[in-house]
Design an enzyme around this catalytic site. Structure first.
Site, mmCIF file in Angstrom:
data_model
loop_
_atom_site.group_PDB
_atom_site.id
_atom_site.type_symbol
_atom_site.label_atom_id
_atom_site.label_comp_id
_atom_site.label_asym_id
_atom_site.label_seq_id
_atom_site.Cartn_x
_atom_site.Cartn_y
_atom_site.Cartn_z
ATOM 1 N N ASP A 92 5.467 18.127 10.106
ATOM 2 C CA ASP A 92 5.423 17.561 11.458
ATOM 3 C C ASP A 92 3.987 17.421 11.968
ATOM 4 O O ASP A 92 3.762 17.253 13.169
ATOM 5 C CB ASP A 92 6.206 18.447 12.440
ATOM 6 N N ASP A 147 6.563 29.861 5.035
ATOM 7 C CA ASP A 147 5.653 29.361 6.051
ATOM 8 C C ASP A 147 4.293 29.081 5.433
ATOM 9 O O ASP A 147 3.988 29.523 4.318
ATOM 10 C CB ASP A 147 5.515 30.376 7.192
ATOM 11 N N ASP A 149 1.289 30.166 5.882
ATOM 12 C CA ASP A 149 0.322 31.226 5.612
ATOM 13 C C ASP A 149 0.760 32.166 4.500
ATOM 14 O O ASP A 149 0.138 33.220 4.307
ATOM 15 C CB ASP A 149 0.059 32.026 6.889
ATOM 16 N N ASP A 240 15.448 32.107 13.126
ATOM 17 C CA ASP A 240 15.742 32.934 11.955
ATOM 18 C C ASP A 240 16.620 34.132 12.320
ATOM 19 O O ASP A 240 17.608 34.435 11.642
ATOM 20 C CB ASP A 240 14.442 33.410 11.296
#
Length: 491
Positions: A92, A147, A149, A240
């Site tokens: 995005d 994710d 990171d 989540d």
């Protein structure tokens, strides 16, 4: 001020510190369960089936230019047959991340991977919306999520997929590792709390048959479980946690596999940490409002319901902590009045809560990490950091009680940017400096009680009276530094 008003404030203070103490007692209960569960012999892991399932790897990204290439390269190293692997980059982004993603996906495709980029015209639903749209196109019967990171280890799927040997297992969560936990006080304290979250909370809840949650990354879902639980929804900021509880409530079993560790990057600044915790706090309270009524009416065991209540309503602990600090001064004024016979209760309750939490977190490094430097440096600082950030997170908890949805503010990732100056470039804003001013103002409000307790010999309140202004001073100093106050022009 009328003594009646003082007594009312004292009552608020008393209730607040008792709630804080209850939080500490809950930590000790989890710790006792964990110690008992550690003695159990762990069953051997199941083996992979001869016919490996197709796994879709989803990588939700939004303006992650510093780490996107690193993540894509790590996914390309996963030990899993390429014919059984699909890679979706749910991008995005509106910045240079798009170019990094296109280049990384092109390299994966050239190496023979089934990799693609899915981009949306709007960020509707934020991360939850991206995951839901990707799931509609996913060909895999299992979905691994990382994710930006994170750096998944090459054997991640080899370690987690055997845990789906039972058809009842809907999700397998791995443990987070930390790439920068030794960088600063901020990252050290985060590593301490997250280590206990995984090693003790997740481990105990899973092994004892209580509910626990997917952490949004470094886990694998059975696609059928996501769909069967109602799919990804964006009506809370913790999609989540929400999906985890809905899945368990309809009968899916979630598995924690702590031996599998996925390295990740911790927010290196207190500004980023507070922003992340505000989202988690608000989202967890929103999830409690959404799911707890149904859960408490269900035929589930009482131990599941009690633990779920502590878990989902944990964000209200920040509200209790903030109230306990700002009401300390007027509450102490009851000393020497008719209420003075009860004046010692808040001090003892606050000390009990703090000691329970410290013992809980100390255990992680004493028995699991075995790093004495971390024990000496971070465990004593934990209560001060918690005091300092409590007022900001208390507001998020209140918002979670009365609002749905919200804006999903991403936590900045810095990758290889090692210097403080580089990390602070985007942080010298009014919000950071404003928080620093709030913290310093709270120092002025909460420092006088220490003089009062020494003058009146109210020694039961000394630990709390010392810790509160120290916590706000520490928080204010760090935030002021991050906002640019005191930096030279050369930086």
């Amino acid at each position: 001020m009328d003594i009646t008003l003082f007594s009312a404030v004292y009552a608020i203070h008393l209730v607040s510190v008792i709630l804080v103490a209850l939080y500490g007692v809950h930590r000790l209960v989890l710790l006792r369960l964990w110690v008992g569960l550690r003695r159990r012999e762990q069953p051997p892991a199941a083996e992979l089936p001869d016919s490996l399932p197709l796994v879709t790897v989803q990588l939700p990204l939004y303006n992650e230019e510093a780490v996107a290439s690193r993540l894509l390269a790590a996914v390309g190293e996963l030990s899993w047959p390429k014919a059984c692997l699909e890679i979706q980059v749910l991008d995005d982004s509106t910045d240079g991340t798009r170019s990094a993603v296109d280049e990384g996906v092109a390299r994966l495709q050239a190496a023979g991977f089934d990799a693609c980029v899915l981009r949306r015209s709007t960020r509707d639903g934020f991360k939850a919306g991206a995951l839901a749209e990707g799931l509609e196109k996913a060909r895999g019967s299992f979905v691994a999520i990382f994710d930006a990171d994170f750096i998944p280890p090459t054997d991640f799927l080899l370690q987690t997929m055997p845990r789906f040997s039972s058809s009842e297992v809907g999700m397998v969560q791995a443990r987070w590792g930390f790439l920068n936990d030794r960088d600063s006080l901020v990252t050290g304290v985060q590593a301490l709390t997250l280590s206990s979250h995984f090693d003790i909370e997740h481990g105990t809840r899973y092994a004892s048959g209580r509910f626990f949650n997917f952490n949004g990354t470094a886990g694998v879902w059975r696609k059928e479980a996501i769909v069967g639980a109602g799919g990804w929804t964006a009506d809370t900021l913790t999609e989540d946690l929400d999906l985890s509880y809905r899945a368990q409530m309809v009968g899916w079993r979630l598995v924690y596999h702590g031996a599998c560790v996925a390295p990740s990057e911790l927010p290196p600044t207190l500004t980023d940490f507070i922003a992340q915790q505000e989202r988690w706090t608000k989202g967890s309270v929103q999830t409690a409002v959404k799911t707890l009524p149904t859960l408490l009416r269900s035929p589930l065991a009482w131990r599941v319901k009690v633990e779920a209540s502590f878990h989902l309503l944990g964000g209200l602990g920040w509200l209790a902590g903030a109230l306990a600090t700002v009401t300390l001064w007027p509450a102490l004024m009851v000393h020497g009045t008719r209420a003075s016979a009860l004046a010692w209760i808040p001090g003892v309750a606050a000390l009990s809560g703090s000691c329970g939490a410290i013992v809980f977190y100390y255990t992680v490094y004493a028995l699991m990490e075995r790093r004495s430097r971390h024990l000496l440096r971070y465990v004593p600082m934990l209560p001060l950091v918690c005091i300092g950030v409590a007022p900001f997170l208390a507001l998020s908890a209140m918002e979670g009680l009365f609002t749905r949805h919200g804006v999903f503010h991403r936590t900045p990732k810095y990758g290889e940017l090692k210097t403080g100056g580089q990390r602070r470039k985007g942080l010298a804003d009014g919000a950071t400096f404003g928080r620093a001013l709030v913290a310093f103002a709270l120092v002025a409000v909460t420092a006088p009680p220490l003089l009062f307790v020494l003058d009146t010999l109210a020694f039961y309140a000394v630990p709390l009276a010392m810790a509160v202004p120290a916590g706000y001073m520490l928080t204010g100093a760090i935030l002021a530094r991050e906002s640019g106050v005191g930096r030279g022009a050369s930086e």
